[in-house]
Design a protein around this motif. Sequence first.
Motif, PDB file in Angstrom:
ATOM      1  N   VAL A 116      54.805  32.051  29.666  1.00 19.13           N
ATOM      2  CA  VAL A 116      55.671  32.569  30.728  1.00 19.13           C
ATOM      3  C   VAL A 116      54.815  33.122  31.863  1.00 19.13           C
ATOM      4  O   VAL A 116      55.036  32.828  33.045  1.00 19.13           O
ATOM      5  N   ARG A 117      53.808  33.913  31.520  1.00 18.29           N
ATOM      6  CA  ARG A 117      52.936  34.490  32.540  1.00 18.29           C
ATOM      7  C   ARG A 117      52.206  33.405  33.339  1.00 18.29           C
ATOM      8  O   ARG A 117      52.036  33.515  34.547  1.00 18.29           O
ATOM      9  N   GLU A 118      51.799  32.337  32.650  1.00 19.54           N
ATOM     10  CA  GLU A 118      51.012  31.294  33.319  1.00 19.54           C
ATOM     11  C   GLU A 118      51.811  30.499  34.346  1.00 19.54           C
ATOM     12  O   GLU A 118      51.225  29.815  35.182  1.00 19.54           O
ATOM     13  N   ARG A 119      53.132  30.573  34.313  1.00 19.59           N
ATOM     14  CA  ARG A 119      53.930  29.913  35.346  1.00 19.59           C
ATOM     15  C   ARG A 119      53.586  30.446  36.737  1.00 19.59           C
ATOM     16  O   ARG A 119      53.828  29.782  37.756  1.00 19.59           O
ATOM     17  N   TYR A 120      53.040  31.650  36.780  1.00 20.61           N
ATOM     18  CA  TYR A 120      52.790  32.323  38.050  1.00 20.61           C
ATOM     19  C   TYR A 120      51.300  32.456  38.346  1.00 20.61           C
ATOM     20  O   TYR A 120      50.893  33.283  39.154  1.00 20.61           O
ATOM     21  N   ALA A 121      50.463  31.622  37.716  1.00 19.99           N
ATOM     22  CA  ALA A 121      49.010  31.692  37.918  1.00 19.99           C
ATOM     23  C   ALA A 121      48.664  31.571  39.400  1.00 19.99           C
ATOM     24  O   ALA A 121      49.217  30.737  40.117  1.00 19.99           O
ATOM     25  N   ASN A 122      47.736  32.393  39.853  1.00 24.07           N
ATOM     26  CA  ASN A 122      47.408  32.408  41.285  1.00 24.07           C
ATOM     27  C   ASN A 122      46.202  31.542  41.615  1.00 24.07           C
ATOM     28  O   ASN A 122      45.595  30.923  40.733  1.00 24.07           O
ATOM     29  N   SER A 123      45.872  31.507  42.899  1.00 25.90           N
ATOM     30  CA  SER A 123      44.702  30.773  43.377  1.00 25.90           C
ATOM     31  C   SER A 123      43.991  31.651  44.399  1.00 25.90           C
ATOM     32  O   SER A 123      44.580  32.601  44.940  1.00 25.90           O
ATOM     33  N   PRO A 124      42.724  31.355  44.719  1.00 22.23           N
ATOM     34  CA  PRO A 124      42.015  32.175  45.707  1.00 22.23           C
ATOM     35  C   PRO A 124      42.482  31.956  47.146  1.00 22.23           C
ATOM     36  O   PRO A 124      41.983  32.608  48.052  1.00 22.23           O
ATOM     37  N   THR A 125      43.443  31.066  47.354  1.00 21.31           N
ATOM     38  CA  THR A 125      43.953  30.831  48.708  1.00 21.31           C
ATOM     39  C   THR A 125      44.670  32.062  49.243  1.00 21.31           C
ATOM     40  O   THR A 125      44.420  32.515  50.361  1.00 21.31           O
ATOM     41  N   THR A 126      45.578  32.632  48.442  1.00 20.36           N
ATOM     42  CA  THR A 126      46.310  33.829  48.853  1.00 20.36           C
ATOM     43  C   THR A 126      46.222  34.951  47.822  1.00 20.36           C
ATOM     44  O   THR A 126      46.622  36.074  48.115  1.00 20.36           O
ATOM     45  N   TYR A 127      45.762  34.636  46.626  1.00 21.44           N
ATOM     46  CA  TYR A 127      45.701  35.585  45.503  1.00 21.44           C
ATOM     47  C   TYR A 127      47.092  35.953  44.979  1.00 21.44           C
ATOM     48  O   TYR A 127      47.216  36.709  44.014  1.00 21.44           O
ATOM     49  N   GLU A 128      48.147  35.438  45.577  1.00 20.77           N
ATOM     50  CA  GLU A 128      49.481  35.846  45.167  1.00 20.77           C
ATOM     51  C   GLU A 128      49.819  35.253  43.809  1.00 20.77           C
ATOM     52  O   GLU A 128      49.676  34.052  43.586  1.00 20.77           O
ATOM     53  N   GLY A 129      50.279  36.110  42.910  1.00 16.38           N
ATOM     54  CA  GLY A 129      50.637  35.672  41.575  1.00 16.38           C
ATOM     55  C   GLY A 129      49.811  36.367  40.505  1.00 16.38           C
ATOM     56  O   GLY A 129      49.214  37.423  40.728  1.00 16.38           O
ATOM     57  N   TYR A 130      49.771  35.737  39.336  1.00 20.91           N
ATOM     58  CA  TYR A 130      49.134  36.283  38.140  1.00 20.91           C
ATOM     59  C   TYR A 130      47.654  35.917  38.139  1.00 20.91           C
ATOM     60  O   TYR A 130      47.304  34.734  38.214  1.00 20.91           O
TER      61      TYR A 130
END
Length: 369
Positions: A116-130
């Motif tokens: 469930v948490r991984e659905r929201y994994a972030n990226s260094p583009t915006t850092y938004e998410g988990y």
Amino acid sequence: MSSCFNGGAGWPEPVVRVQAVSDTCGETIPERYVKPPNERPSTTTPQPAASSHGISGPNIPVVDMSMPDSEETARAVEAACREWGFFQAVNHGVRPELLRRARSSWRGFFRQPAEVRERYANSPTTYEGYGSRLGTAKGGHLDWGDYYFLHLLPSSIKSHDKWPDLPSTLREATEEYSEDVVKLCRTVSSLMSRGLGLDGGRLHEAFGGEGGEGACLRVNFYPRCPQPDLTLGVAAHSDPGGMTMLLVDDHVRGLQVRKDGQWITVDPVPDAFIVNIGDQIQVLSNAAYKSVEHRVTVSAAEERLSLAFFYNPRSDVPVGPMPELVGPESPAMYPEMTFDEYRVHIRQRGLSGKAHLQSLQSFRSAASS
């Protein structure tokens, strides 16, 4: 093991969730989390003595915010900003019930199954998410903590699609919490301006004005750690933005503030916000108010959660020392730079004490010589 890793999303190497490491590492933490000896929590760090709510002794100032229009409150905020860069705001007007609901909702997210948490994994583009790392340098030391990052202001970049939908209370609690904390930030900004001898709206204006300023939330989760003396939840740093409103666990200490070369463990007052100056206010105030190094220790016995609310200048507005604070005896100490430009350095290099802000000061000195 696949649910423990985020193998893509633009990071330079697979991202391992600290929650998963805590659950599986046994009595020894992986080498990537072991800090160099000079950065580890010191067993000789002064610890305050016992008091009615846990601890007393050296501690950051506590400011009563029940009368925000009074000169006494403005003087208390000014003294804390000049001498410490930190204070705890009590009687601040945000309901204790809302504070508990926000904390409980986010704790519920970090207790969701990994998939469930991984659905929201972030990226260094915006850092938004988990997320689980703050810098993009490959092979560096890692902090012992996971987080969830959200953009809140300006409203044009807020996307509820990035907000978790579990637990069911989270979105409503976060929305209400954010609205109330923005109001508190504007109140504190006015007090800080008055402490500089300026009009109460001056810092707010420099941030971009109402609706123009930036705001974001990072919820930090620090799992139990079998070797807390070897690592940190967050390495020593000053906050790159304007100011931070931090809501911590009342019963689990972890925040340490650097004062006169020593690390002071903060004793959290129940239902208080820990307020600290960020680099952008140090620049705007021409170093009258200073952002201060701080870090987070972790515990072998208890997990810890905190909500860090960052109140920032609009990302594309040039930020430099305010003209009213510059003169022959107090020349500008920093060049103008937008917040977007400044945080590019942070994201590329990760946390590094106050090195980023000091490099700006050095650049200014070299340019004027």
